[in-house]
Design a protein around this motif. Structure first.
Motif, PDB file in Angstrom:
ATOM      1  N   ILE A  19     -17.389  -1.192  -7.833  1.00 10.78           N
ATOM      2  CA  ILE A  19     -16.587  -0.487  -6.783  1.00 10.78           C
ATOM      3  C   ILE A  19     -16.180  -1.655  -5.899  1.00 10.78           C
ATOM      4  CG2 ILE A  19     -16.335   1.433  -5.328  1.00 10.78           C
ATOM      5  CD1 ILE A  19     -18.889   2.561  -6.639  1.00 10.78           C
ATOM      6  N   VAL A  20     -14.697  -1.387  -5.878  1.00 10.34           N
ATOM      7  CA  VAL A  20     -14.107  -2.349  -4.966  1.00 10.34           C
ATOM      8  C   VAL A  20     -13.063  -1.791  -3.841  1.00 10.34           C
ATOM      9  CG1 VAL A  20     -13.095  -4.693  -4.660  1.00 10.34           C
ATOM     10  CG2 VAL A  20     -14.521  -4.186  -6.598  1.00 10.34           C
ATOM     11  N   PRO A  21     -13.392  -1.615  -2.620  1.00 10.19           N
ATOM     12  CA  PRO A  21     -12.497  -1.063  -1.756  1.00 10.19           C
ATOM     13  C   PRO A  21     -11.577  -2.508  -1.196  1.00 10.19           C
ATOM     14  CG  PRO A  21     -14.481  -0.802  -0.740  1.00 10.19           C
ATOM     15  CD  PRO A  21     -14.767  -1.501  -2.293  1.00 10.19           C
ATOM     16  N   TYR A  22     -10.404  -2.261  -1.114  1.00  9.31           N
ATOM     17  CA  TYR A  22      -9.576  -3.384  -0.255  1.00  9.31           C
ATOM     18  C   TYR A  22      -8.205  -3.024   0.437  1.00  9.31           C
ATOM     19  CZ  TYR A  22      -6.566  -2.008  -4.533  1.00  9.31           C
ATOM     20  OH  TYR A  22      -5.652  -1.057  -5.143  1.00  9.31           O
ATOM     21  N   LEU A  23      -7.989  -4.013   1.416  1.00  4.59           N
ATOM     22  CA  LEU A  23      -6.914  -4.130   2.100  1.00  4.59           C
ATOM     23  C   LEU A  23      -6.208  -5.062   2.276  1.00  4.59           C
ATOM     24  CD1 LEU A  23      -7.186  -2.038   5.677  1.00  4.59           C
ATOM     25  CD2 LEU A  23      -6.278  -4.447   5.581  1.00  4.59           C
ATOM     26  N   THR A  24      -4.928  -5.048   2.362  1.00  2.67           N
ATOM     27  CA  THR A  24      -3.968  -6.367   2.248  1.00  2.67           C
ATOM     28  C   THR A  24      -3.014  -6.218   3.444  1.00  2.67           C
ATOM     29  OG1 THR A  24      -4.498  -6.709   0.036  1.00  2.67           O
ATOM     30  CG2 THR A  24      -2.332  -7.697   1.103  1.00  2.67           C
ATOM     31  N   LEU A  25      -2.838  -6.805   4.284  1.00  2.00           N
ATOM     32  CA  LEU A  25      -1.831  -6.894   5.090  1.00  2.00           C
ATOM     33  C   LEU A  25      -0.560  -8.130   4.762  1.00  2.00           C
ATOM     34  CD1 LEU A  25      -3.462  -7.144   8.912  1.00  2.00           C
ATOM     35  CD2 LEU A  25      -1.921  -5.334   7.819  1.00  2.00           C
ATOM     36  N   THR A  26       0.548  -7.724   4.966  1.00  7.40           N
ATOM     37  CA  THR A  26       1.580  -8.894   4.297  1.00  7.40           C
ATOM     38  C   THR A  26       2.674  -8.807   5.535  1.00  7.40           C
ATOM     39  OG1 THR A  26       3.166  -6.721   3.584  1.00  7.40           O
ATOM     40  CG2 THR A  26       1.637  -7.872   1.901  1.00  7.40           C
ATOM     41  N   HIS A  27       2.904 -10.240   5.523  1.00  5.63           N
ATOM     42  CA  HIS A  27       4.012 -10.548   6.576  1.00  5.63           C
ATOM     43  C   HIS A  27       5.310 -11.211   5.788  1.00  5.63           C
ATOM     44  CE1 HIS A  27       5.497 -11.339  10.538  1.00  5.63           C
ATOM     45  NE2 HIS A  27       5.694 -12.720  10.373  1.00  5.63           N
ATOM     46  N   ARG A  28       6.558 -10.851   6.017  1.00  3.20           N
ATOM     47  CA  ARG A  28       7.649 -11.480   5.628  1.00  3.20           C
ATOM     48  C   ARG A  28       8.475 -11.734   6.743  1.00  3.20           C
ATOM     49  NH1 ARG A  28      12.237  -8.311   1.978  1.00  3.20           N
ATOM     50  NH2 ARG A  28      13.324 -10.032   1.059  1.00  3.20           N
ATOM     51  N   PRO A  29       8.336 -12.772   7.130  1.00  2.00           N
ATOM     52  CA  PRO A  29       9.373 -13.303   8.439  1.00  2.00           C
ATOM     53  C   PRO A  29      10.858 -13.332   8.298  1.00  2.00           C
ATOM     54  CG  PRO A  29       7.919 -15.121   7.826  1.00  2.00           C
ATOM     55  CD  PRO A  29       7.464 -13.964   6.988  1.00  2.00           C
ATOM     56  N   LYS A  30      11.247 -13.933   7.217  1.00  2.00           N
ATOM     57  CA  LYS A  30      12.526 -13.960   6.769  1.00  2.00           C
ATOM     58  C   LYS A  30      12.812 -13.310   5.512  1.00  2.00           C
ATOM     59  CE  LYS A  30      13.103 -17.814   9.756  1.00  2.00           C
ATOM     60  NZ  LYS A  30      13.711 -19.296   9.606  1.00  2.00           N
ATOM     61  N   PHE A  31      13.711 -13.651   4.555  1.00  2.00           N
ATOM     62  CA  PHE A  31      14.049 -13.129   3.246  1.00  2.00           C
ATOM     63  C   PHE A  31      13.143 -13.365   2.042  1.00  2.00           C
ATOM     64  CE2 PHE A  31      18.314 -12.894   5.425  1.00  2.00           C
ATOM     65  CZ  PHE A  31      18.446 -11.604   5.449  1.00  2.00           C
ATOM     66  N   TYR A  32      12.997 -14.954   2.048  1.00  2.00           N
ATOM     67  CA  TYR A  32      12.217 -15.304   0.908  1.00  2.00           C
ATOM     68  C   TYR A  32      10.803 -15.722   0.795  1.00  2.00           C
ATOM     69  CZ  TYR A  32      17.253 -15.805  -0.302  1.00  2.00           C
ATOM     70  OH  TYR A  32      18.534 -15.634  -0.377  1.00  2.00           O
ATOM     71  N   GLY A  33      10.307 -15.660   2.129  1.00  3.37           N
ATOM     72  CA  GLY A  33       8.750 -16.170   2.086  1.00  3.37           C
ATOM     73  C   GLY A  33       7.935 -14.925   2.515  1.00  3.37           C
ATOM     74  N   TYR A  34       6.705 -14.872   1.770  1.00  4.44           N
ATOM     75  CA  TYR A  34       5.789 -13.957   2.023  1.00  4.44           C
ATOM     76  C   TYR A  34       4.390 -14.578   2.158  1.00  4.44           C
ATOM     77  CZ  TYR A  34       9.389 -11.266  -0.545  1.00  4.44           C
ATOM     78  OH  TYR A  34      10.571 -10.854  -1.061  1.00  4.44           O
ATOM     79  N   HIS A  35       3.642 -13.848   3.253  1.00  2.45           N
ATOM     80  CA  HIS A  35       2.349 -13.959   3.199  1.00  2.45           C
ATOM     81  C   HIS A  35       1.550 -12.766   3.500  1.00  2.45           C
ATOM     82  CE1 HIS A  35       3.751 -17.895   5.580  1.00  2.45           C
ATOM     83  NE2 HIS A  35       4.781 -17.148   5.931  1.00  2.45           N
ATOM     84  N   SER A  36       0.472 -13.019   2.724  1.00  2.00           N
ATOM     85  CA  SER A  36      -0.452 -11.772   2.867  1.00  2.00           C
ATOM     86  C   SER A  36      -2.044 -12.304   3.074  1.00  2.00           C
ATOM     87  CB  SER A  36      -0.434 -11.182   1.194  1.00  2.00           C
ATOM     88  OG  SER A  36      -1.263 -12.041   0.314  1.00  2.00           O
ATOM     89  N   PHE A  37      -2.670 -11.399   3.668  1.00  2.00           N
ATOM     90  CA  PHE A  37      -4.241 -11.793   4.095  1.00  2.00           C
ATOM     91  C   PHE A  37      -4.765 -10.577   3.635  1.00  2.00           C
ATOM     92  CE2 PHE A  37      -1.081 -13.077   7.287  1.00  2.00           C
ATOM     93  CZ  PHE A  37      -1.704 -14.426   7.445  1.00  2.00           C
ATOM     94  N   SER A  38      -5.713 -10.655   2.977  1.00  2.00           N
ATOM     95  CA  SER A  38      -6.564  -9.675   2.058  1.00  2.00           C
ATOM     96  C   SER A  38      -7.947  -9.681   2.418  1.00  2.00           C
ATOM     97  CB  SER A  38      -6.561  -9.712   0.586  1.00  2.00           C
ATOM     98  OG  SER A  38      -4.915  -9.580   0.151  1.00  2.00           O
ATOM     99  N   ALA A  39      -8.699  -8.398   2.539  1.00  2.00           N
ATOM    100  CA  ALA A  39     -10.149  -8.207   2.424  1.00  2.00           C
ATOM    101  C   ALA A  39     -10.591  -7.342   1.428  1.00  2.00           C
ATOM    102  CB  ALA A  39     -10.561  -7.807   3.979  1.00  2.00           C
TER     103      ALA A  39
END
Length: 480
Positions: free
Chosen positions: A229-249
């Motif tokens: 069993i795996v609950p999960y949460l991810t926050l994503t951040h896309r400051p401009k058009f082509y770059g993506y950041h994600s933080f997951s727990a």
């Protein structure tokens, strides 16, 4: 007549046979057509070109092509066209733009974004194989039909018109599984931060409990051998058009039968039958490909770092990082070259079998070794591909199918040749009698890719490896 002559002269000078790419134009407005469900702000988020912009013809054409690709890469539309429409020759007439800037002595154009939306609700029965891929089932598992999974897969790709997704996957049979998540790409007014939340539950009766000579060993049982069993949460951040950041727990809770722990004490290390840990990870990728589902131009790179086991009391303590880079290069008309490289490192060297993912899973492999799983905490590979566009056509089926989301059938066919090289570093090859770790791996072959409706890609390859093995391999699936 004078107005017509001026219009014709402008058209020929700006977009005719001998265009003046330094000619400046003003974008009066951007109109969006065909977005019956998708909110306009989701589309405008992908666009550099805006009403009131003053650009040269070259700049406008370049930006419109990039904007078209970005809108297409949202996976919300079957087709995207960006059209320029001359409003009037205004070289002598001053005017106000939409944002009240005074302009004069420039030519004015409107931009039309013409869209054809996909069918966003996909729901279909699941019937698939429990093995890593079709080739393992066909060649290694004796085409055993009991090793099948059945159930239902439902996905809404645009639930509220904000490019948000709701997915449910309920499976039974060989590996019962329940996976549900909701994802929204933008929570804030600036449309930069998003959220995904979900939970995964998997129950196994037959389980791969170790590898031996680079092949998975399975234990079959009528009783439950593993539950996860795996609950999960991810926050994503896309400051401009082509770059993506994600933080997951995510928090992982896994139990295995005592039989598994006896057969492979390294499954969780130390003969344990339970494992609990919190995992935190960060990833960044930058995507400048023309189309993410089947790219022909552009490049992509990414970085991923993860800490498995955050607290001292947890059952796992692993730090791993992955870096990848890929480039897609048009060589001539209809001829394309691409390469993709990936490097993974992890510490410590001794890891539980469940977390020791070397090459052989998903796309992390050297083609020609699809039947092998090569364990090790570190690996690297380079894949190269030369493909030719034999066909790229959209067939009009409106006479037979009235639904606009299905009455155009795109088909693209790419014969290709490829060559891959890879290496897996395993400090403890004696634990699984590995013959392929700690040595270079080479694979090459010829193939055919077919790309069609809703990102479905079918592949047939005929591959060779350094062991002298040669056979066909098949794959079909939807690339989201």
């Amino acid at each position: 007549m004078l107005l017509i002559s001026l219009f014709h002269a402008f058209w020929m000078s700006v977009w005719g046979g001998t265009p003046d790419t330094t000619q400046k134009v003003v974008v009066r407005q951007v109109q969006i057509i065909g977005n019956f469900r998708t909110k306009e702000r989701i589309i405008r988020r992908e666009m550099d070109v805006k009403g009131g912009d003053t650009l040269t013809v070259f700049q406008l054409d370049s930006l419109l092509e990039y904007d078209r690709r970005k809108i297409l890469n949202t996976n919300l539309f079957l087709s995207v066209e960006l059209k320029k429409k001359v409003v009037v020759d205004t070289t002598q007439l001053p005017f106000y733009t939409a944002d009240a800037k005074w302009m004069g002595g420039l030519t004015m154009v409107d931009i039309e974004v013409v869209l054809k939306e996909q069918w966003y609700l996909l729901a279909f029965p699941v019937f698939e194989l429990a093995d890593r891929n079709f080739n393992e089932w066909w060649y290694e598992r004796g085409r055993d039909l009991s090793r099948t999974i059945y159930g239902v897969y439902a996905l809404h790709q645009n639930l509220t018109g904000n490019n948000d997704r709701l997915r449910l996957r309920a499976e039974f049979g060989f590996i019962p599984r329940l996976d549900i998540y909701y994802s929204i790409p933008y929570l804030d007014k600036k449309q930069r931060t998003g959220l995904t939340i979900g939970i995964l539950r998997i129950t196994n009766r037959s389980l791969a409990y170790r590898t031996n000579r680079d092949k998975l060993s399975f234990l079959g049982s009528d009783e439950r051998t593993r539950e996860r069993i795996v609950p999960y949460l991810t926050l994503t951040h896309r400051p401009k058009f082509y770059g993506y950041h994600s933080f997951s727990a995510q928090y992982s809770m896994t139990n295995v039968a005592d039989t598994i722990a006896r057969l492979n004490p390294n499954y969780f290390l130390g003969g344990k039958s339970r494992q609990r840990y919190l995992q935190l990870s960060y990833s960044h990728f930058y995507d400048r490909r023309d189309r993410g589902q089947y790219a022909l131009r552009g490049y992509i790179y990414g970085f991923y770092v993860s800490k498995i086991g955050v607290l001292p009391s947890e059952d796992v303590d692993i730090l791993e990082a992955t870096f990848n880079w890929g480039q897609y290069i048009p060589l001539a008309k209809k001829l394309y070259f691409s390469y993709l490289t990936e490097l993974k490192v992890a510490t410590p060297a001794r890891q539980p079998f469940l977390q020791t993912r070397g090459m052989g899973y998903g796309g992390d492999l050297v083609r020609g070794y699809e039947l092998y799983v090569i364990d090790g905490p570190h690996y690297s590979y380079l894949k190269t591909n030369l493909r030719y566009q034999l066909l790229n056509r959209t067939f009009n089926l409106s006479k037979f199918i009235k639904l606009r989301q299905f009455n155009a059938l795109p088909i693209a066919i790419y014969p290709n040749i490829y060559a891959d090289v890879g290496y897996v570093r395993n400090p403890y090859p004696e634990l699984n009698n590995s013959q392929l770790a700690n040595r270079p791996l080479f694979g090459f072959g010829v193939g055919m890719d077919v790309v069609t409706w809703y990102n479905f890609v079918g592949r047939i390859n005929y591959s060779f490896n350094h062991l002298g093995e040669a056979r066909p391999y098949f794959a079909i699936g939807r690339e989201f």
